[in-house]
Design a protein around this motif. Structure first.
Motif, short mmCIF file in Angstrom:
data_model
loop_
_atom_site.label_atom_id
_atom_site.label_comp_id
_atom_site.label_asym_id
_atom_site.label_seq_id
_atom_site.Cartn_x
_atom_site.Cartn_y
_atom_site.Cartn_z
N UNK A 140 5.39 5.42 -3.34
CA UNK A 140 4.86 4.77 -4.54
C UNK A 140 5.86 3.70 -4.98
N UNK A 176 5.71 8.84 5.41
CA UNK A 176 5.52 9.32 4.03
C UNK A 176 4.51 8.44 3.30
N UNK A 177 4.24 8.81 2.06
CA UNK A 177 3.30 8.11 1.20
C UNK A 177 4.09 7.59 0.00
N UNK A 227 -3.47 4.54 -2.05
CA UNK A 227 -4.26 4.35 -0.84
C UNK A 227 -4.46 5.69 -0.13
N UNK A 242 9.63 7.63 9.43
CA UNK A 242 9.29 8.97 9.93
C UNK A 242 8.04 8.99 10.80
N UNK A 296 5.21 8.48 13.85
CA UNK A 296 5.22 8.60 15.30
C UNK A 296 4.55 7.35 15.88
N UNK A 324 14.18 13.14 9.40
CA UNK A 324 12.86 12.92 8.79
C UNK A 324 12.42 13.99 7.79
N UNK A 382 0.85 -1.19 0.00
CA UNK A 382 0.00 0.00 0.00
C UNK A 382 0.89 1.24 0.00
N UNK A 383 0.29 2.40 -0.19
CA UNK A 383 1.06 3.64 -0.15
C UNK A 383 1.22 4.11 1.28
N UNK A 384 1.77 3.22 2.08
CA UNK A 384 2.14 3.54 3.45
C UNK A 384 3.56 3.01 3.62
N UNK A 390 15.30 11.65 -12.48
CA UNK A 390 15.18 11.41 -11.03
C UNK A 390 16.20 12.29 -10.32
N UNK A 445 0.59 7.31 -9.71
CA UNK A 445 0.15 8.54 -9.02
C UNK A 445 -0.11 9.64 -10.03
N UNK A 485 10.83 12.67 -5.63
CA UNK A 485 12.13 12.25 -6.19
C UNK A 485 12.25 12.57 -7.68
N UNK A 497 9.59 4.38 -5.33
CA UNK A 497 10.28 4.94 -4.16
C UNK A 497 11.68 4.35 -4.03
#
Lengths: 302, 302, 302, 302
Positions: C269, C266-267, D192, C245, C247, D133, C191-193, D122, D5, D47, C272
């Motif tokens: 993709x 962050x989110x 997501x 990053x 908490x 962070x 997922x985008x987590x 990139x 995205x 990025x 990344x």
């Protein structure tokens, strides 16, 4: 010595039943008693019996506001000071209202009834022995305490002079005309918060709003969510005041009395240099983000 | 009337250069002056010339703490009160330290030097005419002001008695032994914040920490990020105090003096009923989440 | 196509009664069913019947973890892919556990049982027509959903390779030895987590923690307050991870299984670029503020 | 596989100089390049070389929006899919715009030009080895990334059908007429997050807003403070959307293009059941607190 805080506000409401529901379940105050067409509330962190009295009436507005003084004997002293200042003072006997002791009453130059009192039944907040930081199961917005109120009247200078000279209020902020000659609004403090009472130029005897304290901008969002869920009418959704720097929501109780929840702002001391706003920057002062007043701000008064 | 606030703290530091860098760039105070082995700082929202003095020395710790009183004539009055209480008072002449007027100095039963003063050069915060709510380009943690300090000494009862009787400090919280006979720590306030000074039982004359105000739990996270980025040594990462309800970080300056950033807590008035903690609940009182003290809490003193 | 999310975790608990109380009232999950020594929970914003299964046993730990795939037919496809990769796959029949359809099961090189499934009873979140943003009267921490888990095993490289090659997991972060030769830990996302699963080098088959999502740093404070009030044992009080990053709070359920609440990060993709941490910066990576691991981090495993 | 995205937005601006100042210093993006009447920006956590292109023109609005796909070969595959769907596709050569590779371009039924691309230079975010962070010394609002956009057109159904069928977008929310027959607006996601693109019924080819991600409600306040300080024109000050649950500010760039900063909302997966809003609850859906649209919402389009 002297005034410790804005101790209570008595407001007129149109429908006591509906108002009790609103102040209990939406604002999240504790209903302490109800008798003779009045309802008495306290916020969860207050130790006195009540800080808000609702009185059923055919129009909304302010019945009186009251400051709590530190010592009972100060009632006599302030009575003399007020009379020396040229203000007529009345005595309110103990037991006139529920749980309250003696009070003295006088009228501000803006036409508002003000009381001073020391004695009131102490009920506590239940958090005095190895406590958790707040009670469980709070409902609604659940502010910890009453914060301040803003009243409206013609003689802003007169009311300000009285409050500063007789009661040693300090000025935190003021709005003046561009020529610097007139005071359009003033913010005054006795506690180390940006204001305990504020006065806005306008028709005499009017209430602009009374406000409850919130702990943070996140509590402001939570409050707005509670208000949204309960279909409460907003005046202004979450924003920052330029004046006081605090974050805020304005909204209306079922009778049209404006309420505020207020968080943050600076911590002023008696040597605080007042902040001055010129009339042309009024919008920025009141609503720092939008930088303009909506029409309601000066017209929706009760 | 009386003490308005904790006006300044003078701390010993081992390396003035390094300390100036830390208090300027990590804490984010404004370096106001530097002379004769001392550096003078203010926080951005303070109007007085300085609230923190660093003095180079061969060991860290507290040189003195000072309360600002509202009127100059109160120095005489407090001198008499202190002498009546049985405390010897010295006069500090105007100009002894930079930008400061006259002061009176005495020693607390816990061995700490305390000064009272009224006069200090006023430099303002630059936010007095149609201001934005805070300056741009703040660096580091950038607290708006000095908040409180915690000192350590044997005679907690004695110091508390003096501060309450002579200066009308009020007690917000206290820790007592299980038998209720001894005071292990006490939190005292003059402003409407949970504490301006606190006293912990331990070796005389010691400093536990001095603290800066932050506006919110989010500012606490930001502060922790700044400290992390700068490799500052933490004592305790972000958490909540049971005592005061405030959120906090403890960490050490380059000399080993403990600093705190502190946010929130209640808004007490003079009629606030003190909160009592029993010795067995000390952990919960100090660190509400972890509910136990680390070893450093009672041993890392300067 | 493929794995949509970490759909469920089945954990062993020592005392089902106590655990149900904890996950219901402290974590604030919804108990959906209880039968045959198992309890089934969902978080308030999840639409599937359950995301957490508790199974009574004589020692804590992980029974299995399961990923939900988007289409039923993908079970066959992934079965083949796994077999081609050299992994043995078992079928779990529909109805083996409550409310669940068919699943395929295999073992990771780290000794953990993993299931893939598509079918599970849909119960909804009740917020699909002109909804308020969240239900009223949530209790406890009340996370909206299960977030991720961290498993421990020897063959971090092997498990990572399998998850990336067979299931198209992407790497967000990794810890490597100083010589760059070995992978000590890896964070993987679908997922985008920042992570759906992470793997830490250590004894095979162990659980480090499973985590629930929180919306903000303020929710993290609220969670810590709930944990403090309920005397839950903390591992780490509120802080920030350098890695992700985010908490966080780490704490233990009544059986000693580590739980986490996690917010932010962050989110990422699919493109990344992974973040690399070298072994010597492990402390900063795990706990950005304190910058050192406590002993428990690598030893308290279930 | 497929669209990763919303990769970039190209917007028309009236005065490139002024717009560069605004997007650099108020929004806080990084100006990556400037040539041939265009300016290229990225947000600090992105990025790729750029996510926003400004093109000087005599009226504001959207030039094109572009989605980044995971693999270069998908350009061919999507070209075929689009042609099979009945949409004409053009090729954009590598190097047509700065730092970009090849792209395919087509028109949505709502009249908006959409590109798909994989290749772009990139440049990284500088946070890939033992990183802090976030960077120090960010200026302005400093969002980490581009979030989504809302376009306006007549054929909401048509554009939605294309995006869902050809690109596997999923619907998170929709507004329908009271009779349930017409789609007035739709929110679609590939990541997501609650939306990557949304479509509102109205005049063809129009831009309602494009949005940047923020991490929290506190960042929303900070953003509003930055906008206030810089005299930016607000559409809506901080509030919550009912739709997506996110918190938000709408405001206008110097050319009148609406910008948004957006934080929070749920984390949907491909099996998310869409939320339906009926036309009569539009106000609550768009602005959960105020529960009514301002006039600008449907008329200030570029």
């Amino acid at each position: 010595m002297g005034i410790m805080r804005l101790g209570r506000v008595e407001a007129r409401v149109l429908d006591l039943e509906k108002s009790i529901d609103y102040y209990s379940n939406v604002i999240g105050l504790q209903l302490m008693a109800r008798e003779n067409g009045k309802a008495y509330f306290k916020a969860w962190d207050e130790e006195d019996h009540h800080s808000l009295i609702l009185t059923e009436a055919d129009h909304p507005g302010l019945v009186h506001l009251a400051f709590k003084v530190r010592y009972e004997h100060e009632l006599d002293e302030f009575e003399k000071k007020l009379e020396n200042y040229g203000v007529r003072v009345n005595r309110i006997s103990k037991g006139t209202r529920l749980a309250e002791g003696e009070a003295i009453r006088f009228e501000l130059p803006t036409g508002h009834l003000v009381e001073l009192y020391h004695e009131i039944e102490r009920v506590g907040n239940g958090l005095k022995l190895n406590p958790d930081p707040y009670p469980e199961n709070l409902k609604g917005i659940a502010p910890p305490q009453l914060d301040h109120l803003l009243i409206v009247g013609e003689d802003v200078e007169g009311a300000t002079d009285l409050l500063m000279k007789v009661f040693d209020f300090h000025m935190s902020e003021r709005i003046i005309t561009l020529d610097g000659e007139k005071l359009l609004a003033v913010w005054l403090f006795r506690t180390n918060t940006p204001h305990d009472i504020a006065i806005l130029k306008g028709p005499n005897g009017k209430l602009h709003h009374f406000a409850f304290t919130l702990g943070s901008w996140n509590d402001v969002l939570h409050a707005a969510d509670v208000l949204g869920r309960n279909n409460v009418t907003f005046d202004v959704t979450p924003t920052r005041h330029g004046i006081t720097r605090g974050t805020t929501i304005y909204f209306f109780d079922p009778s049209g009395n404006r309420n505020e929840v207020f968080s943050g702002g600076y911590i002023p001391h008696e040597d605080f240099t007042p902040v001055t706003w010129t009339e042309d920057q009024l919008g920025k002062g009141i609503f720092y983000h939008m930088r303009e007043l909506n029409d309601r701000f000066t017209t929706a008064l009760t």
